[in-house]
Design an enzyme around this catalytic site. Structure first.
Site, PDB file in Angstrom:
ATOM      1  CD  GLU A 103      11.688  19.871   3.229  1.00  0.00           C
ATOM      2  OE1 GLU A 103      10.790  19.671   2.389  1.00  0.00           O
ATOM      3  OE2 GLU A 103      12.806  19.344   3.169  1.00  0.00           O
ATOM      4  CE1 TYR A 130       8.366  15.796   1.866  1.00  0.00           C
ATOM      5  CE2 TYR A 130       7.847  18.134   1.990  1.00  0.00           C
ATOM      6  CZ  TYR A 130       8.728  17.121   1.679  1.00  0.00           C
ATOM      7  OH  TYR A 130       9.978  17.419   1.214  1.00  0.00           O
ATOM      8  CG  ASP A 139       8.070  15.036  -1.978  1.00  0.00           C
ATOM      9  OD1 ASP A 139       8.351  13.843  -2.262  1.00  0.00           O
ATOM     10  OD2 ASP A 139       8.821  15.989  -2.268  1.00  0.00           O
ATOM     11  CB  CYS A 173      12.330   8.609 -10.467  1.00  0.00           C
ATOM     12  SG  CYS A 173      10.929   7.519 -10.822  1.00  0.00           S
ATOM     13  CB  CYS A 211      15.171   3.661 -16.115  1.00  0.00           C
ATOM     14  SG  CYS A 211      13.473   4.283 -16.012  1.00  0.00           S
ATOM     15  CB  CYS A 214      17.129   4.503 -11.215  1.00  0.00           C
ATOM     16  SG  CYS A 214      16.120   4.378  -9.718  1.00  0.00           S
ATOM     17  CB  CYS A 242      12.413  -0.441 -10.640  1.00  0.00           C
ATOM     18  SG  CYS A 242      11.105   0.623 -11.292  1.00  0.00           S
TER      19      CYS A 242
END
Length: 600
Positions: free
Chosen positions: A184, A267, A285, A339, A346, A349, A355
Site C-alpha cells: 500500500e 486510507y 483513495d 473508471c 462505462c 463497469c 451510476c
C-alpha cells in the site's frame, strides 16, 4: 461461474424480499400507543442491513379515536432521503451492487503477489531466494540469515494463500499485514506493475517488520531507489521499528491502532485492517473518490467539506462486511482499470446500472460527461528552478572504470539523505526569463561550484563537448538541470610527456588526488561512486540516473559502458509501457536531443 453467480444473486433478492414482507407485517401488527409513549422497533423487521440501532419513534394522538401517527427520528429521515435519491444511496440497491462488484472482481482482478486467492495456482515469480538473499546490516549469525531466508520463502511459496495445501509453512497474520502495508505504501503515486517488481525484492530482503527494523536508512533508500517520494521509505522503516519496539512485532487489528504506526494514514490503516484482518472499514483513495463521485453525482472538492463527508458516508454504507478486504480492493481495481480519469470504460463497469453519472450523461445526450467528476481543485503551479550541476569524473590508476563524485543531501526536505550530483540554485525563474540572463551567470556557477569541491581548479578540465540541460519534474517542482562535465586529471610531469599522446583520452588520478575533497566548502558529505553503481545497481533517484545516463549515452572520453538497467527484472508480469524502467534511458536514440523530461 456465471450460473453460480446468478444463483447467488437470486438468493440475495429472495432474502431481501422476505425481510421486506416481514417488515410490512410487523408494522401492521404493532399495538396502538397513547400520546407520549415511546416505541422501540425490533431489529427482526428491519430491512436496512447497516443500521446499528433500533428506530425510535414517538406516538402522537391526532383524533378522538386514539389513532396514532409514528414520527420517524432523524436517522429514518435520512434513510428516506437516501431511498428517494436511489442508486447507491438506496440500501436495497447496495446489496445488488456489492454482489455485482465482487463477482466482477473475482473474474478480472490482477494477480498481484500480495493478493490472496481462493486457490493457489502458481508460486510467485521470485528470483531464487537463497541465491539472491542479502543479509541485513544487523544480521550477526548464520541463524539470523537462515531465519530471514525461511520467512522470505513464505512469500515465495504464497504461504498466506487460502486453500494452499502444498505450502511449506503457515504465514502469520502479522507477516501478511506487513506485506500488505508495504504494498500500500509503495502503491501511492506509483504504477502497480512497477510496485510488484519492487515489492518482490523488498520482501525477499526484509520479509517481516522485524527484519526491516534491523536495516539502515541508507539500505532502505538503496532498495527504494527509482520509486520516488522517498519519504515513504523513511516512514516504512520508522513504522517497522515502532511495531518491533512498541508492539512486540504485532500489528494492531483495527484502524484506530494502525493509525498510531508512523507513516500510516486513514486510507492505509483501513486498507491493511480490511485486507489483512477482515475489519469492515472502507478504504477511500483517489480511485474510490472517482468511482463514488461519479456513481452518486457528488459535486465539490472530494478532499474537503461536504463532498468529502458525503463520500465517506457512502463508502462506509457500501463496504461489504463479509468480504471487506476484497471489496476495498475491488473498488480500487475498478477505479484503476475501468473508471479511469479519462476515457472510462462505462460499458464494462459492474456498477453501471446504479451510476447516476452515466444516467445524467445519457439524459443530457452527452452535454454532461462523467469525466467532469470528481471536481478536484486545481493544483498550484509548480515552482520553477534553474540549477547548475557539475558532474566530476575521474579514473583511478588502480581501477578499470570511471568514478563520479556525489554529494549527500540534507537529512530533511526533498530527497532527504539521498546522493546526488553537486548542484547549486541559480534562480527560481521560468525558462523564458532565464534565457534573458547572461550566459556568464551559468558559467560562473559551474566554475565556482567545481572549485569549491575539488580545490585546485587547474586539475579539473571542463569537457566542452558535454554540457547541456535536462528537465526533471517533481510533484511540486519543475527543475531544469544545467550540467557541465569535468574530468579530474593530474598534471603530467615533464618526463612523462612522451607518453601523453598514448594517454590522450585516459584519465589518471594518483593516490594523493584519489580522496582529495577536503577543500570543499560544502558541509554535506562527498563520495566517489563507480559507473557500475549507476548501471548495474541503480541505487540513486531517478533524476540522478537520468543525468548519468545522458552523460554515458554521449560516450565522451573513454567510457565504455556495458549498458544497463536496474537489476534483473522479472519478466512479463512487471512490464509497463506507460512507465519504462531506467534501462530505457540507456537505449540508443534515433535522433540527438539535449533535453529530456520525466515525472516522479
Amino acid at each position: 461461474d456465471e450460473r453460480s453467480s446468478a444463483t447467488s444473486l437470486a438468493s440475495v433478492r429472495r432474502m431481501r424480499a422476505s425481510l421486506l414482507r416481514l417488515t410490512s407485517h410487523t408494522q401492521r401488527s404493532r399495538p396502538r400507543h397513547r400520546k407520549g409513549d415511546t416505541v422501540h422497533h425490533s431489529a427482526d423487521g428491519c430491512d436496512r442491513q447497516q443500521r446499528a440501532q433500533h428506530s425510535v419513534m414517538r406516538a402522537e394522538n391526532v383524533g378522538k379515536d386514539d389513532d396514532v401517527v409514528l414520527v420517524e427520528d432523524k436517522d429514518d429521515e435520512r434513510d428516506g432521503e437516501r431511498r428517494r435519491k436511489g442508486g447507491l444511496y438506496d440500501d436495497a440497491n447496495v446489496i445488488d451492487a456489492r454482489v455485482k462488484l465482487l463477482s466482477w472482481y473475482d473474474d478480472v482482478k490482477r494477480d498481484l503477489p500480495w493478493r490472496r486467492r481462493g486457490r493457489a495456482t502458481q508460486q510467485l515469480a521470485y528470483e531464487d531466494v537463497d541465491a539472491k538473499f542479502e543479509p541485513t546490516t544487523a544480521s550477526t549469525s548464520e541463524d539470523d540469515d537462515a531465519k530471514v531466508r525461511r520467512l522470505a520463502k513464505l512469500w515465495h511459496e504464497r504461504a498466506f494463500e487460502d486453500g494452499n495445501d502444498d505450502r511449506v509453512g503457515v504465514m502469520s497474520d502479522d507477516q501478511y499485514a506487513y506485506g500488505v502495508l508495504v504494498s500500500e505504501i509503495m502503491s501511492q503515486q506509483t504504477q502497480i506493475e512497477r510496485v510488484a517488481e519492487y515489492w518482490r525484492r523488498w520482501t525477499t530482503r526484509w520479509p517481516t517488520a522485524e527484519c526491516l527494523a534491523n536495516a539502515t536508512q541508507d539500505e532502505v533508500n538503496e532498495e527504494w531507489a527509482g520509486l520516488g517520494y522517498y519519504r515513504r521509505a523513511k516512514y516504512l522503516l520508522e513504522g517497522a521499528k515502532y511495531v518491533r519496539d512498541k508492539l512486540g512485532g504485532k500489528y494492531p487489528r483495527n484502524v484506530e491502532g494502525l493509525l498510531k504506526v508512523p507513516g500510516v494514514g486513514p486510507y492505509t490503516a483501513s486498507a491493511v485492517a480490511s485486507i489483512a484482518f477482515g475489519t469492515p472499514a472502507a478504504a477511500v483513495d483517489g480511485n474510490v473518490y472517482r468511482v463514488l463521485t461519479r456513481a452518486c453525482m457528488i459535486r465539490g472538492d472530494p478532499l474537503k467539506g461536504t463532498a468529502a463527508k458525503e463520500i465517506r458516508a457512502v463508502a462506509d454504507a457500501f463496504v461489504d462486511p463479509a468480504r471487506a478486504g476484497d471489496f476495498n480492493q475491488a473498488m480500487m481495481e475498478l477505479g484503476a482499470t475501468t473508471c479511469a480519469p479519462k476515457n472510462p470504460k462505462c460499458q464494462q463497469c459492474p456498477l453501471r446500472a446504479w451510476c447516476k453519472g452515466v444516467e445524467e450523461e445519457e439524459r443530457t445526450s452527452g452535454a454532461f460527461k462523467v469525466t467532469e467528476l470528481p471536481e478536484t481543485a486545481k493544483k498550484a503551479p509548480k515552482r520553477e528552478e534553474q540549477r547548475a550541476f557539475v558532474v566530476i569524473r575521474r579514473r583511478r590508476a588502480d581501477a578499470d572504470e570511471d568514478e563520479f563524485l556525489l554529494q549527500k543531501r540534507p537529512a530533511k526536505g526533498l530527497l532527504a539523505g539521498l546522493w546526488e550530483f553537486p548542484n547549486v540554485l541559480i534562480a527560481e525563474e521560468t525558462d523564458e526569463v532565464f534565457s534573458a540572463r547572461s550566459s556568464r551567470d551559468l558559467r560562473d556557477a559551474h566554475a565556482s561550484l567545481s572549485t569549491s569541491l575539488i580545490g585546485d581548479a587547474s586539475s579539473a578540465v571542463a569537457v566542452d563537448a558535454k554540457r547541456g540541460k535536462i528537465i526533471h519534474v517533481f510533484s511540486h517542482i519543475r527543475q531544469v538541470m544545467h550540467y557541465q562535465l569535468y574530468d579530474l586529471v593530474t598534471v603530467i610531469k615533464e618526463e612523462d610527456k612522451d607518453e601523453k599522446d598514448e594517454k590522450e583520452n585516459i584519465i589518471i588520478i594518483d593516490d594523493a588526488n584519489a580522496t582529495s575533497t577536503s577543500t570543499s566548502t560544502s558541509t554535506q558529505p562527498l563520495k566517489w561512486y563507480p559507473a557500475s553503481a549507476f548501471e548495474r545497481d541503480a541505487v540513486f533517484s531517478t533524476s540522478v540516473q537520468k543525468l548519468y545516463a545522458n552523460i554515458a549515452r554521449a560516450g565522451v572520453g573513454t567510457i565504455a559502458h556495458a549498458g544497463a538497467g536496474k537489476r534483473a527484472r522479472d519478466a512479463a508480469d512487471v512490464n509497463s509501457r506507460a512507465q519504462p524502467s531506467i534501462a530505457a534511458f540507456f537505449a540508443p536514440k534515433s535522433h540527438s536531443s539535449t533535453t529530456t523530461s520525466a515525472v516522479v
